[in-house]
Design a protein around this motif. Sequence first.
Motif, PDB file in Angstrom:
ATOM      1  N   LEU A 182       0.830  -1.203   0.000  1.00 48.03           N
ATOM      2  CA  LEU A 182       0.000   0.000   0.000  1.00 48.03           C
ATOM      3  C   LEU A 182       0.872   1.264   0.000  1.00 48.03           C
ATOM      4  O   LEU A 182       0.588   2.226  -0.719  1.00 48.03           O
ATOM      5  N   ILE A 183       1.935   1.233   0.827  1.00 43.69           N
ATOM      6  CA  ILE A 183       2.844   2.388   0.848  1.00 43.69           C
ATOM      7  C   ILE A 183       3.392   2.634  -0.558  1.00 43.69           C
ATOM      8  O   ILE A 183       3.397   3.759  -1.066  1.00 43.69           O
ATOM      9  N   ALA A 184       3.803   1.542  -1.217  1.00 49.29           N
ATOM     10  CA  ALA A 184       4.396   1.692  -2.559  1.00 49.29           C
ATOM     11  C   ALA A 184       3.364   2.222  -3.557  1.00 49.29           C
ATOM     12  O   ALA A 184       3.684   3.062  -4.404  1.00 49.29           O
ATOM     13  N   VAL A 185       2.112   1.744  -3.453  1.00 51.38           N
ATOM     14  CA  VAL A 185       1.083   2.229  -4.379  1.00 51.38           C
ATOM     15  C   VAL A 185       0.837   3.727  -4.155  1.00 51.38           C
ATOM     16  O   VAL A 185       0.707   4.501  -5.103  1.00 51.38           O
ATOM     17  N   ALA A 186       0.805   4.132  -2.874  1.00 50.50           N
ATOM     18  CA  ALA A 186       0.614   5.556  -2.574  1.00 50.50           C
ATOM     19  C   ALA A 186       1.749   6.387  -3.148  1.00 50.50           C
ATOM     20  O   ALA A 186       1.530   7.456  -3.732  1.00 50.50           O
ATOM     21  N   HIS A 187       2.955   5.868  -3.012  1.00 45.17           N
ATOM     22  CA  HIS A 187       4.102   6.613  -3.529  1.00 45.17           C
ATOM     23  C   HIS A 187       4.192   6.552  -5.048  1.00 45.17           C
ATOM     24  O   HIS A 187       4.766   7.433  -5.687  1.00 45.17           O
ATOM     25  N   TYR A 188       3.597   5.508  -5.622  1.00 48.34           N
ATOM     26  CA  TYR A 188       3.482   5.406  -7.082  1.00 48.34           C
ATOM     27  C   TYR A 188       2.726   6.629  -7.605  1.00 48.34           C
ATOM     28  O   TYR A 188       3.127   7.263  -8.582  1.00 48.34           O
ATOM     29  N   LEU A 189       1.637   6.976  -6.922  1.00 49.92           N
ATOM     30  CA  LEU A 189       0.859   8.147  -7.347  1.00 49.92           C
ATOM     31  C   LEU A 189       1.622   9.443  -7.078  1.00 49.92           C
ATOM     32  O   LEU A 189       1.641  10.350  -7.897  1.00 49.92           O
TER      33      LEU A 189
END
Lengths: 525, 222, 391
Positions: A182-189
Amino acid sequence: MARSVIDPVTRIEGHLRVECEVENGVITDAWVSGGLFRGMEAVMQGRQPSDAFYIAQRICGVCPISHGHASTMAAEDALGITIPNGARIVRNIIEAAQFLHSHILWFYTLAALDYVNPAKALEANIADTYALAEAAGTSTANFAVVQNKVKTLVEGGDLSIFTGAWLDHPGFAADMPAELHLIAVAHYLEALEIQAEASRVIAIMGGKFPHFMTSIPGGTSWMPTEEKLDDVLFRLMRVRDWVMNTMIPDTLAIAPFYSDALSYGGGTGNFLAWGVFNRESLEMKDRYLPNGAVFVPTSGLTVQDADPGKIAEYVEHSWLSEGESGLNPADGVTVPPKEFPGYDTGDKYSWAKAPRYDGKSTEVGPLARMIVAYLRGVEPVKALIDSTLEKLGAAGKPEVLVSLLGRVAARNLETAVVADWSLEWANELIAAVKGGGVEFFKPLENDNGKGRGMWEAPRGALGHWMNVQGGLIANYQVVTPSTWDISPRDKDGVRGPMEEALVGAPVLDPERPIEAGRIARSFDP
Amino acid sequence: MSHAYTREMHPLAFVVSHWTNLCAMVFLTLSGLYIHYPIFPGFMGAARGTHNFWMFVLLINLVVRLVMGFTLKTSKLAGGREKELDIKNFLPQAENRHQLWPTIKYYLFLKKEHPLGGKYNSLQKFAYVLTVPLILLAAYTGFALWGPTSQWSFFLAGTTMVANWFNGGVGGAALMPMRIVHYWTMWAILSFTFIHVYLANIYGFDADRIMFAWKETGTDHA
Amino acid sequence: MAYEDRAFAEQLAARGVTRRDFVKFCGSVAAMLGLSESMVPTIASAVESAAGSKLYPAVWVNGGACTGCTESMAQATYPDVATVVLDILSMNYMETVMMAMGADAEKALYDTVNNNEGKAIMIYEGSVMKGWDGNALRVAGEPSLKILDDLAPKVAAIIAVGSCAVDGGWVKAGPNTADATGVSMYLAEKGIKTPVINLPTCPVNPEWIVAMVVDVLLLGELESGAILGKLDAQGRPKLIFGQTIHDNCPRRGHFENGEFVYQFGSPEEAKGYCLYAMGCKGPQTQTNCPIVRWNNQTSWCVESGSPCIGCGNFNWVDNGAPFLGRMRKVAIGSGSHNGGFAPGVAGAAVGGVVAAALGVHAIGMAATGRLGNMPDTEDVKEHDRKKGGDK
């Protein structure tokens, strides 16, 4: 024994096909095919040297700055111009901004989805996510909203860019916590905004990105004003802070779950860098990231100066096979076929030529640059790599970098180094402008000459060769970083670096070779 | 036989019109070259204003001169005072046909004798008539480039046609081929002017006296 | 409704976009589409409701591209690329960002178009590569022309982004080794009638794509056919490509004052004078770059001190080069860039030849003793003589 194919390899620049021979879950042979031929070099013939800058950068929409700079340097070399110091600093900053943009975009937008699974992010507990982010030392975001967004996509059935993805692939690290996904997906955005911020630095100094306007032969047509200078400085500070507080901690948090990638994907172990970011001397060896060639299998971890005279391009397995093979690009030719020979892994199978350095199949890119800089003792590269090796449990063993994970890590470490330097250069420019008398352009005088621009794109060593006769381009040749890395076999049948890196890699599911995708993308082809 | 220049040959209105043409050509050429490449700074607005103003002057003058051709009478013969409608002396007539080829041969040194001509020889008549389409072409190509009129379909059609000849693209890009044609038209007019000035002065400067100062020469009471 | 609004605001906030930014964006879209301020709430609610409902099916196909247009799209803000591909469009195929790869990616492409026949939007980036029967670009083991042949007839419209997709771009520039062309030209050859919206410049400006997305998808102008009336003869939206850069250039005042840059790095350049003398193609290039600008309105070419190179023009490389010269070379007909001649040289040469010929002629006239000897004229006009009017 089965043929496992990825075509198209998505999340790269351009068109690539990867074909592997898989035996007992391991890749035993591989063929990489570059799918596109546009004929850039022919377009250059007969045009003015300054026109080449505008056209050449359009080879690549992800690294146009580097192609523009290499083309301009080739013209300057051919016509005997030394650029003024102001232009040197401006070009360093523009190039650095592109490195930051490119590496951030590569890690989050292109590569991350090979390691991070948005579907798993749905299982994350929001409170635990914040706790994990804090523990990992990475920045937080509105994780609940991001999770909700992913949920809407999945439940609504409109998967958009996740359509057809291997969300249930067993290759995603099973022990990686949902919260980290989830952290990575948030940082993806978030990364989308930060890479755009880096691009805006190019826009200020170069008009727009992609494809900039100002680094013409002779210097730069951009002239700083106070307003623009602090615009540049503060945007670079924002990007740098994000790299240090988000990208680097993310890398270190995810890497341990893929530590097996330290054991494969290394490739030929031959590395080449022309160097990038000039100091006042404008010498290749003296650059912030200097030039060098390293041949781990034959001469271990020692570095020698890189010599463009040692390049030869072979076309035996390329569809561009009607020209003479084994030529140096300074005298090179690009002869398209009269008839398309057909795709045949046993014969000709790629539009790419096969460049070889000193006869060797040689990898270029951040890993090559970092290894060269490390072996030349460049700071802060050396200190940063030593401390990272320690964190990965490989203290004092830089040779482990010759691997898939090493290639990924090298790119992200380089981002940190360049982010720091970019601020240094912005301040250098401000000081130079304050000092007065700084110059930005020197007019062209000669009409004849042969020159080359040896430089680095974010994805690796890049060379442009220009022969100017009577004020017009008589011959033009380009050797792009991808040509080195995605090279097909040469006259002796020796595999290119990406092909070699694929061999020996494990494949859990030959129908869905996610591991091959990881290796291909680790080169940022 | 006469070598005289009489005021009946070139009435005052034509002298004024000739002066107007001269001024317009000079200002249009100089301002046009400046617009093509502003070799020194400071005058773009002035050059464009000048170019626009003299373009209208040239066009109006052309119309006025043509109208005068059909309304004013000028002398029938060189050095004469007997008059007829000007256009008969200006436009090539059937009777001039037999003079054309000998005149050309004379100027190519293929014939010793100049055929007898009227006020204008037949070659001259063709050259003067040619200036009319040349000026119209300059005006048309100019309007095709000028912001306020460039999008009129009458001009846009020409722009597109020219762009197609030169493989030049469409829309704004088509303006460059049109600009080149406009520029070449200037050279065509300049070339005419060179020849005109040369031939008008090769036998002496009496023509200048009548056309610029309206002074008669070679007549009995000169 | 209130709940949806809050959810949408939260989505924006998660990307650092305030409600105010969002309304500002809707305002700029309205301006670009030639809509009045009163349409701003309509656009805002169209975007909002799109964010909460079924997404519009779309595919982004890369032809002979440098990926610069995808990159450019990634520089969009308000809405950023994530909003466009996650909240408005269901971008089921976009090679450069999609998670899937290989055969599954190709399946996503074909499924999206086949399952939404006549409804999906195709965005096409890069040149159409016709060389070697389409083998100049191979995708999924086939010539990439197959994608257009198979799918172009089945999509609602194609948005050709960037000069390459519009007319072949630099790839088509002489000698055009790989036989590149633009989408609309290729469809015309194949007799495919699908409407094409052309958005030139190299790369495409993402603001224009966003404007088209709002126009076509959210305001339903494709279904109503209204969009076609907004295009010029070349399929470009008139409101974006109707005026020259020169007309809207912030340096236009310097042009009128005759304040020019004659040398890069000069004091005139530092003062931001007009770049006309450096070969600026602004006077012949129709885009609204000076208004919309680039990279979130950060700057644009002329503002950075560079003359416009006319990348929004058709055939822009052959037409614009030499980019730092006032006039291109002229070649009549097919136009190889190696041939041709400079128009200035040609014009001056004609004038020079005429002047030289006259000089030679004058020598001849002097040598034959004609100089100063005016030929005799008729003493009676021919028709008078014929009529017996001989004096």
